[in-house]
Design an enzyme around this catalytic site. Structure first.
Site, mmCIF file in Angstrom:
data_model
loop_
_atom_site.group_PDB
_atom_site.id
_atom_site.type_symbol
_atom_site.label_atom_id
_atom_site.label_comp_id
_atom_site.label_asym_id
_atom_site.label_seq_id
_atom_site.Cartn_x
_atom_site.Cartn_y
_atom_site.Cartn_z
ATOM 1 N N ASP A 139 0.988 -1.050 -0.049
ATOM 2 C CA ASP A 139 -0.054 0.103 0.028
ATOM 3 C C ASP A 139 1.070 1.185 -0.083
ATOM 4 O O ASP A 139 1.538 1.365 0.860
ATOM 5 C CB ASP A 139 -0.868 -0.086 1.130
ATOM 6 C CG ASP A 139 -1.961 1.163 1.293
ATOM 7 O OD1 ASP A 139 -1.655 2.133 0.394
ATOM 8 O OD2 ASP A 139 -2.702 1.106 2.314
ATOM 9 N N SER A 219 4.044 14.713 -14.924
ATOM 10 C CA SER A 219 3.200 15.060 -15.777
ATOM 11 C C SER A 219 3.246 16.562 -16.318
ATOM 12 O O SER A 219 4.108 17.363 -15.891
ATOM 13 C CB SER A 219 1.750 15.204 -14.903
ATOM 14 O OG SER A 219 0.500 15.889 -15.505
ATOM 15 N N TYR A 233 -3.958 18.430 -7.976
ATOM 16 C CA TYR A 233 -3.220 17.503 -8.694
ATOM 17 C C TYR A 233 -1.703 18.292 -9.454
ATOM 18 O O TYR A 233 -0.954 17.693 -9.235
ATOM 19 C CB TYR A 233 -3.824 16.997 -9.824
ATOM 20 C CG TYR A 233 -3.195 15.647 -10.570
ATOM 21 C CD1 TYR A 233 -2.758 14.590 -10.205
ATOM 22 C CD2 TYR A 233 -2.591 16.208 -12.040
ATOM 23 C CE1 TYR A 233 -2.036 13.674 -10.948
ATOM 24 C CE2 TYR A 233 -1.995 15.300 -12.733
ATOM 25 C CZ TYR A 233 -1.548 14.007 -12.184
ATOM 26 O OH TYR A 233 -0.888 13.038 -12.985
ATOM 27 N N LYS A 237 2.377 17.470 -8.626
ATOM 28 C CA LYS A 237 3.212 17.296 -9.879
ATOM 29 C C LYS A 237 4.363 18.560 -10.089
ATOM 30 O O LYS A 237 5.278 18.173 -10.504
ATOM 31 C CB LYS A 237 2.483 17.045 -11.220
ATOM 32 C CG LYS A 237 1.702 15.901 -11.102
ATOM 33 C CD LYS A 237 2.533 14.630 -10.914
ATOM 34 C CE LYS A 237 1.725 13.071 -10.960
ATOM 35 N NZ LYS A 237 2.715 11.880 -10.820
#
Length: 324
Positions: A139, A219, A233, A237
């Site tokens: 995990d 990204s 998000y 990044k």
């Protein structure tokens, strides 16, 4: 000047069509080809480009042929054959594609994820390839599991030479009324898990004197904020972009030869995009240019294939036709 018409029969042909825009797609006569040769030798690297046009498919192939001139960069995965790589988030999407590409290159890959049954199935599908794929249940939100996962790899498979930090997530949660738990979930996986995995692997590489390679799957939104809602998000990044450069500087400061690369894809087919349970998301991502996981895997293999004195620091991969 070497007699290429004698060495390579193709050069006895009077004309050869050119794929290079600088020649305006015109037909190249022999003098043009000789000037192209001079261009490459002036760059201290000569690569003979032979253009082959299949008359049935009209496909153009450019074939590089090394003539052992100095400073020619050779791309090869040979140094990684039989070595151990860890790919986080390897059960699907980009991670699964990278794991497959590495196994096909002869690398021993350990895929870390919660859904190990998917990795095990991928391993069975790749049984006839030169490498091997193992599954390790981890995990990536749990630091103890991450640390124990890398200990298991070292003790049972071998010391890690390549780390692909691929695990990541995004949540639909705004900054003006979003959930703190959702923010934390994105930052924990996209930033902290990446840092923890990197730390554990570097300790292992230094202990075993391995000049390894660490690849962060970043990204394009780690370099610009999109106009459509990605919420926290992009912030996560942007952190990966900064962490890549910080790690490069830290490794330089201790004289390490461990490489670090950030690979920044545009939008990619995945469970977060084209396979999302949200029909509106699926419809949106089906309407825009999009990459496949295999496209990103090819980029990773390219970065890993460079010689020891070459480091691809940032690799941006976009689909053709992307608006921004």
């Amino acid at each position: 000047m070497p007699n290429f018409a004698h060495t390579f029969p193709l050069f006895s042909t009077t004309y050869l069509s050119s794929p290079f825009p600088i020649f305006s797609n015109r037909v190249l006569s022999l003098p043009h080809r000789l000037r192209l040769h001079h261009l490459f030798t002036n760059l201290s690297t000569f690569i003979l480009l032979i253009t082959l046009v299949n008359k049935f498919t009209h496909r153009i192939e450019v074939v590089p042929v090394s003539l052992n001139y100095p400073h020619t960069m050779v791309l090869s995965m040979e140094k990684w054959v039989g070595k151990v790589a860890v790919v986080t988030g390897a059960s699907a999407g980009i991670g699964a594609a990278i794991a497959k590409a590495l196994v096909e290159s002869g690398v021993i890959v350990v895929g870390m994820a919660r859904r190990t049954e998917l990795i095990e199935q991928h391993g069975e599908d790749l049984a006839d390839k030169p490498g091997k794929l193992y599954a390790c249940k981890v995990d990536m939100y749990n630091e103890e599991e991450i640390v124990n996962g890398f200990k298991w790899v070292e003790e049972n498979i071998g010391p890690v030479n390549i780390l692909i930090n691929n695990a990541g997530s995004s949540k639909d949660t705004t900054l003006y009324d979003g959930s703190t738990e959702d923010w934390k979930s994105v930052f924990d996986l996209n930033i902290l898990a990446l840092c923890i995995a990197t730390r554990e692997v570097i300790k292992m590489m230094r202990e075993h004197e391995i000049n390894g390679h660490i690849v962060h799957i970043n990204s394009i939104f780690g370099h610009r904020v999109p106009s459509f809602g990605m919420h926290v998000y992009p912030a996560s990044k942007f952190a990966v972009t900064a962490l890549t450069e910080t790690l490069r500087q830290e490794l330089n400061s201790i004289g390490s030869r461990i490489k670090v690369t950030s690979v920044s894809p545009g939008v990619v087919q995945s469970e977060l995009t084209t396979q999302s349970p949200d029909p509106q998301k699926r419809e949106f991502y089906a309407s825009i240019p999009i990459l496949r996981g295999e496209d990103i895997a090819d980029g990773v293999v390219y970065a890993l294939s460079t010689p020891e004195d070459v480091q691809v620091h940032e690799l941006t991969i976009k689909p053709m036709g992307e608006a921004n």
